[in-house]
Design an enzyme around this catalytic site. Structure first.
Site, short mmCIF file in Angstrom:
data_model
loop_
_atom_site.label_atom_id
_atom_site.label_comp_id
_atom_site.label_asym_id
_atom_site.label_seq_id
_atom_site.Cartn_x
_atom_site.Cartn_y
_atom_site.Cartn_z
N LYS A 1 0.80 -1.22 0.00
CA LYS A 1 0.00 0.00 0.00
C LYS A 1 0.83 1.28 0.00
O LYS A 1 0.28 2.36 -0.20
CB LYS A 1 -0.97 -0.02 1.17
CG LYS A 1 -2.07 -1.05 1.00
CD LYS A 1 -2.96 -0.73 -0.21
CE LYS A 1 -4.06 -1.76 -0.38
NZ LYS A 1 -4.98 -1.40 -1.44
N SER B 1 -2.95 -12.39 4.35
CA SER B 1 -3.35 -12.37 2.94
C SER B 1 -2.25 -12.96 2.05
O SER B 1 -2.54 -13.52 0.99
CB SER B 1 -3.71 -10.96 2.48
OG SER B 1 -2.58 -10.12 2.47
C1 LIG Z 1 -2.71 -7.09 3.84
C2 LIG Z 1 -3.40 -6.81 2.56
N1 LIG Z 1 -3.46 -7.75 1.66
C3 LIG Z 1 -4.09 -7.57 0.47
C4 LIG Z 1 -4.71 -6.40 0.16
C5 LIG Z 1 -5.44 -6.26 -1.15
O1 LIG Z 1 -4.88 -5.33 -2.00
P1 LIG Z 1 -5.78 -4.46 -2.98
O2 LIG Z 1 -6.50 -3.46 -2.14
O3 LIG Z 1 -4.82 -3.81 -3.90
O4 LIG Z 1 -6.74 -5.36 -3.67
C6 LIG Z 1 -4.68 -5.40 1.10
C7 LIG Z 1 -5.40 -4.16 0.88
O5 LIG Z 1 -5.69 -3.39 1.76
C8 LIG Z 1 -4.01 -5.59 2.33
O6 LIG Z 1 -3.95 -4.64 3.27
#
Ligand SMILES: Cc1ncc(COP(=O)(O)O)c(C=O)c1O
Length: 327
Positions: free
Chosen positions: A47, A287
């Site tokens: 991010k 994630s």
């Molecule tokens: C830890 C984490 N993984 C995955 C994502 C997903 O990314 P995106 O928002 O670009 O889909 C985010 C988004 O906030 C995140 O904070």
């Protein structure tokens, strides 16, 4: 030649791509699994890219002026990225966070000079969630309207609808993967929150080679709140994008970019992140575990033998030490 940087913001992006050879060997995987380590960004998540992109685009457009406050609502990493960009560029920053976000995130944002507010403490959010049966996108919209009405000197970053979010992945994450693999990539696996990462990266890679397959991760049924289980352990940052009303899908999510949707449960994501830490020697968040779980399942398919699978690992496991991810 001397190489001295002039701002922390110059260190955003250009994250490394690592083949997890120990993990491949341990699990008998007959494909190349390359992980893109987004925790190498200066504030340890993907991010940082989005935050810098949204702020610099707003500066270019003249909608963010000296003395203004940057405001966002986020599950945490965007808040940390924006707090850092705000500090480095001299803006004030305020973030509205979901209550279940880990304590590390609240503290990190405050340490960077930002103000944190829990979403449950904002009446308009609770009222909208109540009225719309839990529509988070509608709640953020209502919050945005109220914040902008109260104060004119605000830039509401709005990563769920800001085109600068997916665009930065089209301009940086995608090209980095293409260059670092010399164009030898068959499958991209990434989680979906705002959809910025997968939409921008996927669009770029498909523009270079339309045969590249894109796999999008969505939480499994046991990992999203339901009547039976209103407070499951969720995969932070990853949200459903199919099986929900169309108006709840973030504008930043390109529903045409992926070829396959893969559901992962939080417990499986935990297991993979724990195993990866012990096998390869680094910590990633839930994630990332979810994305790698899906990548391994995809790698095991006969048709994917010998293929190169790139997996985006969005953040560091250090941000989860107070959660159940690592015991
Ligand atoms: C830890 C984490 N993984 C995955 C994502 C997903 O990314 P995106 O928002 O670009 O889909 C985010 C988004 O906030 C995140 O904070």
């Amino acid at each position: 030649m001397a190489r001295i940087y002039n701002s922390i913001l110059e260190l955003v992006g250009n994250t490394p791509l690592l083949e997890i050879k120990n993990y491949e060997k341990k699990h008998g995987i007959d494909a190349r699994i390359l992980v893109k380590l987004e925790y190498f960004n200066p504030n340890q998540s993907v991010k940082d890219r989005t935050a810098l992109s949204m702020v610099e685009e707003a500066q270019r457009q003249g909608i963010l002026k000296p003395g203004d406050t940057i405001v966002e609502t986020t599950s945490g990493n965007t808040g940390i990225g924006l707090a850092s960009v705000a500090a480095a560029k001299g803006y004030k920053f305020r973030v509205y966070l979901q209550d279940q976000v880990s304590e590390e995130r609240f503290k990190t944002i405050r340490a960077l000079g930002g103000e944190t507010i829990k979403l449950s403490e904002v009446p308009v959010v609770a009222e909208t969630l109540d009225k719309t049966n839990g529509d988070f996108v509608a709640a953020v919209k209502a919050l945005k309207e109220q914040v902008l009405k109260e104060d004119k000197n605000i830039f509401f970053a709005d990563q769920l609808a800001n085109p600068a979010n997916p665009r930065i992945h089209e301009l940086t994450t995608g090209p980095e993967i293409w260059e670092d693999t010399d164009g030898e990539v068959d499958i991209l696996v990434a989680g979906v929150g705002t959809g910025g990462t997968i939409s921008g990266t996927g669009r770029y890679l498909k523009s270079k080679n339309p045969d590249i397959k894109v796999v999008a991760i969505q939480p499994g049924k046991g990992s999203i709140p339901s009547d039976d289980n209103p407070e499951p352990e969720e995969i932070t940052g990853v949200h459903p994008f199919e099986g929900i009303p169309a108006e709840q899908v973030p504008e930043t999510m390109d529903l045409n970019v992926y070829d396959e949707r893969f559901e992962v449960e939080t417990e499986d994501a935990y297991k993979v992140a724990r195993d990866l830490a012990k096998t390869e020697g680094f910590l990633v968040g839930t994630s990332s575990g979810a994305a790698l779980y899906a990548a391994v399942e995809v790698a095991k398919r006969e048709e994917n033998r010998g293929k190169t699978i790139v997996v985006i690992l969005p953040d560091t496991g250090l941000r989860y030490l107070s959660t159940n991810l690592f015991e």
